[in-house]
Design an enzyme around this catalytic site. Structure first.
Site, short mmCIF file in Angstrom:
data_model
loop_
_atom_site.label_atom_id
_atom_site.label_comp_id
_atom_site.label_asym_id
_atom_site.label_seq_id
_atom_site.Cartn_x
_atom_site.Cartn_y
_atom_site.Cartn_z
N GLU A 144 0.80 -1.22 0.00
CA GLU A 144 0.00 0.00 0.00
C GLU A 144 0.84 1.28 0.00
OE1 GLU A 144 -4.24 -1.37 1.87
OE2 GLU A 144 -2.94 -0.24 3.17
N GLU A 315 -6.77 -7.62 -0.48
CA GLU A 315 -7.26 -7.68 0.89
C GLU A 315 -8.76 -7.37 0.86
OE1 GLU A 315 -5.06 -5.10 3.50
OE2 GLU A 315 -3.13 -5.73 2.68
#
Ligand code: GAL
Length: 633
Positions: A144, A315
């Site tokens: 991320e 995710e």
């Protein structure tokens, strides 16, 4: 591609004696992928230069032996504490000039050359060891980029790199002074070495300076990532991915995506609704346990574009998260619904985050597929059920949409730099248009801002593009369908100046924006045909008879040939009317869906998705609360 399910797993968090049972249970419920490794640097290299691969070898073997395919993450989002002894100046600085210290994660500045070298070193070691491991079937770089506000760093390392970047771009301080308009307020520079970062100025910094800093910061992410992908490709043929996020525009994902094979994103629908959407209290309440009905779909379509067709959810929220202002429990069925929706948008895989809820450290309150005591949490059963359904379904084939929407990261930076009115936000504007299309039952493709060919689309929307790129402008000029451009489009040059002749400068549309105004929430401007402009509107001077007008007589919608220009930010009523009209003109059929019901077309099916907490009856279909239905076409 037959869609697959997976899960994120942290073998280093659990006793080795538990791994085989974990792996067997994953396989048993039909998971195929397992992502590991992305935060494990301190266990891979406990001391500088001393690697401990034994545990990771065994973890990968154990998972692989159970038939699972491993996504191996490079661990550069979490450098170990000893790294700071070697590079005390590697930390990022916030805009207030404070150092962002050790003790959580993402504690590095993208521009620090020493840290880049350390990243290259660990990635090389990892790639040499596992590049040909048959169980490692995909990679993830870092974790991320941009999470926790980490793209913009105001560190000395960033300042030095920014000066180099500027020197390369402009070649001489005079050229930079001209491009930025530094004569205004005597801001001229004599040397690149005099130029600072655009924080801590007395009042606002020159917007051209800020924009160059934003472009530079985005380039730094791309460069950091490319160091890793170049190394991985030397040692492995497995595809390389990165996990992006929801509503993060701090770097150009299309640019970073060019160096990756697969775009993935991390979907936390309830967290996002709780903390990053401008919606009414009613809407937030109504969808608190389901998530916004369009936010996930928008990102699926965006990341399909960023991944040039290949994308996953790396995710997926499985239950309550820990990080939003409020963290409700999803309705039963949502863990299945979210994944099914992703597959209808072309996801190759959906991985739940995480396998077992951690009983220690920061994310103790974040659900997993298992509880901390290893008993199944509700999403475990939903994942198992979905895996069985997917096995029956086989391949899902995508169908190109007839409607497209252009998305441009640099426009997000532009309007953050010079919003001109509170509430003017690029993402918000584009997402508003996207929602409008989905409410009409449409499937949408998202296009990058340098798209050169619009062939095949019937309707293309491009709201809020600060600068329309030359290829896109040429594509609009050649386009045979209907284009809706505006508001606030082509309103800046690449140097962030106001163009003369004045905007929007669109092919065949003789009009100039002579005046703009931003509107507080209690000052909407009514349109004759119904609805309002809010937040922003423009006064166009033109000979063209307007297709729509405001009550006070400013042109609202101008059309010349296939190109229409929208001179304000439409509220929902105005937007739905205008979209319906333009769809009809473009030959695209629409319907008005009940609230919270959405549809998405694949080649063979329509997926109906009910985001409501109640069942919905529509056109003879009955969808249970939080339910999905694959309807054959
Ligand atoms: C993501 C992150 C994960 C985990 C998760 C919790 O942003 O990549 O490591 O922190 O959020 O929701």
């Amino acid at each position: 591609m037959t869609p697959a399910l997976g899960v994120c797993y942290y073998p280093e968090h659990w006793p080795e004696s538990q791994w085989a049972e974990d792996a067997a249970r994953m396989a048993e419920i039909g998971l195929s992928w397992v992502r590991i490794g992305e935060f494990a640097w301190s266990r891979m290299e406990p001391r500088p230069g001393q690697f401990d691969w034994g545990w990771l070898d065994r973890a990968i073997d154990t998972l692989g032996a159970a038939g699972l395919r491993v996504v191996l993450g490079t661990p550069t989002a979490t450098p170990p504490r000893w790294m700071l002894e070697r590079h005390p100046d590697m930390l990022a600085y916030d805009a207030e000039g404070r150092v962002r210290g050790f003790g959580s994660r993402r504690h590095y500045c993208f521009s620090h050359r020493g840290y880049r070298a350390e990243s290259a070193r660990i990635v090389t070691a990892l790639a040499e060891r596992y590049g040909r491991n048959p169980h490692v079937q995909a990679w993830q770089t870092d974790n991320e980029y941009g999470c926790h506000d980490t793209v913009l760093s105001y560190s000395p390392a960033a300042e030095a790199a920014f000066r180099d970047w500027l020197a390369q771009k402009y070649q001489s301080p005079e050229a930079l002074n001209r491009a930025w308009g530094n004569v205004f307020w005597s801001m001229d520079y004599d040397e690149f070495s005099q130029i600072g970062l655009p924080n801590l100025t007395v009042t606002e910094a020159n917007p051209a300076h800020v924009m160059d800093f934003r472009r530079f910061a985005s380039d730094e992410v791309k460069a950091f990532n490319k160091i890793q992908t170049d190394i991985l490709r030397r040692h492995s043929t497995a595809p390389i991915s990165h996990n992006y996020m929801g509503r993060i525009t701090e770097f150009d994902h299309f640019a970073t995506g060019q160096d990756l094979d697969i775009a993935t994103w991390d979907a936390y629908p309830l967290g996002f609704l709780s903390d990053r959407l401008e919606v009414s209290d009613d809407h937030r309440r109504r969808f608190a346990r389901q998530g916004d009905p369009d936010f996930q779909a928008f990102h699926h379509d965006l990341y399909r574009a960023v991944g040039r067709g290949r994308w996953w959810i790396m995710e997926q929220q499985p239950g309550p998260v820990n990080w939003a202002p409020h963290n409700p429990d999803p309705l039963p069925g949502m863990a299945r619904l979210w994944a099914a929706e992703a597959f209808a948008h072309g996801a190759e895989a959906v991985c739940y985050f995480r396998w077992r809820q951690a009983p220690f450290a920061q994310e103790q309150m974040h659900a997993g597929l298992l509880r901390p005591d290893s008993a199944p949490a509700p999403a475990y059963h939903e994942a198992a059920g979905l895996a069985a359904e997917l096995a029956q379904m086989g391949e899902i084939k995508l169908q190109p949409a007839r409607v497209a929407l252009v998305f441009d990261y640099a426009s997000a930076w532009a309007w953050q730099t010079q919003p001109q009115g509170r509430g003017f936000d690029y993402f918000r504007l584009v997402f508003h248009a996207y929602k409008g299309l989905r409410k009409l039952g449409l499937s949408v493709d998202i296009l990058p801002p340098d798209t050169a060919d619009l062939d095949g689309y019937a309707l293309v929307l491009a709201p809020g593009l600060a600068t329309i790129s030359a290829p896109l402008m040429a594509a609009f000029a050649a386009f045979k369908g209907v284009a809706l451009i505006g508001p606030r489009s082509n309103a800046k040059t690449v140097d962030f100046a106001t163009p003369v002749p004045l905007p929007p400068n669109l092919p065949g549309l003789a009009a100039v924006v002579a005046r703009v105004e931003s509107l507080p929430a209690d000052l909407p401007v009514a349109l004759r045909e119904g609805g309002h402009f809010e937040i922003w509107r423009e006064k166009c001077e033109t000979e063209i008879a307007p297709e729509e007008e405001t009550l006070d007589g400013w042109p609202a919608l101008l059309t010349a040939g296939g190109i229409s220009y929208l001179a304000g930010w439409p509220d929902e009523v105005a937007l739905q009317r205008i979209l319906t009209k333009l769809c009809a003109r473009a030959g695209v059929g629409t319907e008005t869906l009940p609230e919270g019901l959405r549809r998405r077309e694949t080649q063979s099916h329509v997926l109906w998705v009910n985001y409501n907490a109640e069942s919905v009856e529509y056109q003879g279909i009955n969808l249970p609360a939080a339910g999905v239905l694959w309807q054959e076409k």
